[in-house]
Write a protein that holds these residues in place. Structure first.
Motif, short mmCIF file in Angstrom:
data_model
loop_
_atom_site.label_atom_id
_atom_site.label_comp_id
_atom_site.label_asym_id
_atom_site.label_seq_id
_atom_site.Cartn_x
_atom_site.Cartn_y
_atom_site.Cartn_z
N PRO A 69 1.96 19.19 -17.97
CA PRO A 69 2.72 19.89 -18.96
C PRO A 69 3.93 19.21 -19.74
N ALA A 70 4.39 19.59 -20.74
CA ALA A 70 5.66 18.99 -21.20
C ALA A 70 6.92 18.95 -20.48
N ASN A 71 7.03 19.84 -19.68
CA ASN A 71 8.24 20.09 -18.81
C ASN A 71 8.24 19.15 -17.66
N ILE A 72 7.32 18.35 -17.37
CA ILE A 72 7.33 17.46 -16.21
C ILE A 72 7.24 15.93 -16.67
N GLU A 73 8.31 15.19 -16.43
CA GLU A 73 8.57 13.82 -16.84
C GLU A 73 8.09 12.96 -15.70
N VAL A 74 7.42 11.79 -15.99
CA VAL A 74 7.16 10.90 -14.96
C VAL A 74 7.97 9.60 -14.96
N SER A 75 8.49 9.37 -13.45
CA SER A 75 9.22 8.13 -13.25
C SER A 75 8.49 7.25 -12.47
N GLU A 76 8.22 6.01 -12.76
CA GLU A 76 7.66 5.07 -11.85
C GLU A 76 8.46 3.65 -11.65
N ASN A 77 8.40 3.30 -10.32
CA ASN A 77 8.83 1.83 -10.22
C ASN A 77 7.91 1.46 -9.19
N LEU A 78 7.05 0.39 -9.68
CA LEU A 78 6.05 -0.11 -9.02
C LEU A 78 6.11 -1.54 -8.62
N ASN A 79 6.48 -1.97 -7.65
CA ASN A 79 6.26 -3.37 -7.13
C ASN A 79 4.78 -3.96 -7.41
N ASP A 80 4.90 -4.91 -7.96
CA ASP A 80 3.25 -5.72 -8.21
C ASP A 80 3.04 -6.66 -7.04
N GLY A 81 2.09 -7.09 -6.85
CA GLY A 81 1.49 -8.03 -5.81
C GLY A 81 1.38 -7.68 -4.32
N SER A 82 1.63 -6.17 -4.22
CA SER A 82 1.18 -5.49 -3.14
C SER A 82 -0.10 -5.17 -2.52
N LEU A 83 -0.73 -5.93 -1.74
CA LEU A 83 -2.11 -5.96 -1.27
C LEU A 83 -2.46 -5.19 -0.18
N ILE A 84 -3.67 -4.46 -0.03
CA ILE A 84 -3.94 -3.94 1.16
C ILE A 84 -5.63 -3.86 1.24
N LEU A 85 -5.93 -3.79 2.48
CA LEU A 85 -7.77 -3.86 2.70
C LEU A 85 -7.90 -2.54 2.93
N ALA A 86 -8.56 -2.09 1.96
CA ALA A 86 -8.91 -0.59 1.86
C ALA A 86 -10.10 -0.21 0.70
N ASP A 87 -10.46 1.07 0.99
CA ASP A 87 -11.62 1.70 0.00
C ASP A 87 -10.89 2.23 -1.27
N TYR A 88 -11.16 1.61 -2.43
CA TYR A 88 -10.58 2.03 -3.56
C TYR A 88 -10.49 3.53 -3.71
N SER A 89 -11.82 4.16 -3.76
CA SER A 89 -11.71 5.65 -3.95
C SER A 89 -11.01 6.37 -3.03
N GLN A 90 -10.87 6.15 -1.79
CA GLN A 90 -10.00 6.83 -0.91
C GLN A 90 -8.52 6.68 -1.21
#
Length: 263
Positions: free
Chosen positions: A124-145
């Motif tokens: 909805p228009a009354n919720i704003e999104v703030s993101e601060n995402l470090n790049d290059g962070s790797l994990i070994l995992a299942d994408y869908s999970q």
């Protein structure tokens, strides 16, 4: 030679297992797979509570009955049947929980960005999104999970603000945890990718906080109480952890730790 009633228990257990297998697959029930899974996990949860009372009372009573008596033999049969029933319940309660992993090296930033793109289409228009995402962070995992974890946490955050509006804050960074840092976490010291999902919604009270990861516990009118439970199961399966902080009436933050991979 096994007694006739013992043979009946073995026969009925086999029949019940086949019925459960069909039910889990949604056969002849006219139910969607997810609804079927939830229904039977809920039945299993309630049935397990009843079994605990029965088993507890039998264990207490059996101590006061003479050994080798017919009554004691009957009680031992009840106890044995109860243990078999608990095994069946455990099978029921694992339906829909994470099992096998299709492991791959994931750059977490790309998974988070994909989830946020999906979220933005319905916010909805009354919720704003703030993101601060470090790049290059790797994990070994299942994408869908991992995608499921992010979507669940972000969806919960937005639902907490749907009436009043607010800010969804998503932060991703790397961190090194010392033995002191891990004192209250179920992890070993080391390098981790940390994902924080916060909102400025109604917050979480102390009682709810103590039960928030329990299966089938929900404060939502139409919630099934499995989302955060499955989120925790997924994170635990990778040797990570999740914690929650909140100031009731002001904000909530979920913090996920997943082992970092150097490549």
């Amino acid at each position: 030679m096994a007694r006739p009633e013992k043979l009946l228990v073995d026969r009925d257990e086999g029949i019940i297992e086949h019925l459960f297998a069909d039910a889990f697959a949604g056969k002849n029930l006219g139910m969607a797979g997810a609804d079927t899974e939830f229904t039977f996990r809920k039945i299993a949860h309630d049935f397990n509570n009843l079994l605990s009372v029965i088993m507890g009372n039998v264990e207490i009573t059996i101590k006061s009955v003479a050994e080798h008596s017919q009554i004691r033999m009957n009680l031992e049969d009840v106890l044995d049947a109860g243990k078999r029933a608990q095994d069946l319940v455990r099978k029921m309660m694992t339906v829909g929980l994470p099992t096998g992993h299709q492991l791959e090296l994931l750059e977490v930033q790309s998974v988070v960005k994909c989830a946020l793109r999906l979220m933005r289409t319905s916010l909805p228009a009354n919720i704003e999104v703030s993101e601060n995402l470090n790049d290059g962070s790797l994990i070994l995992a299942d994408y869908s999970q991992i995608h499921r974890v992010i979507m669940n946490l972000c969806t919960n955050a937005c639902q907490a603000m749907e009436k009043s509006g607010g800010r969804l804050s998503v932060t991703l960074f790397d961190t090194d945890l010392s033995p002191e840092d891990c004192r209250d976490l179920s992890m070993t010291p080391g390098s981790y990718v940390c994902l924080s999902v916060g909102d400025t919604g109604h917050g979480i009270d102390t009682e709810t906080m103590s039960r928030i990861f329990e299966p089938f516990f929900s404060t939502k009118a139409r919630g099934n109480g499995l989302g955060l439970h499955i989120v925790r199961e997924i994170i635990d399966s990778y040797g990570g952890d999740i914690i929650v902080k909140s100031d009731p009436g002001k904000w909530t933050e979920f913090i996920v730790y997943l082992p970092r991979i150097y490549h």
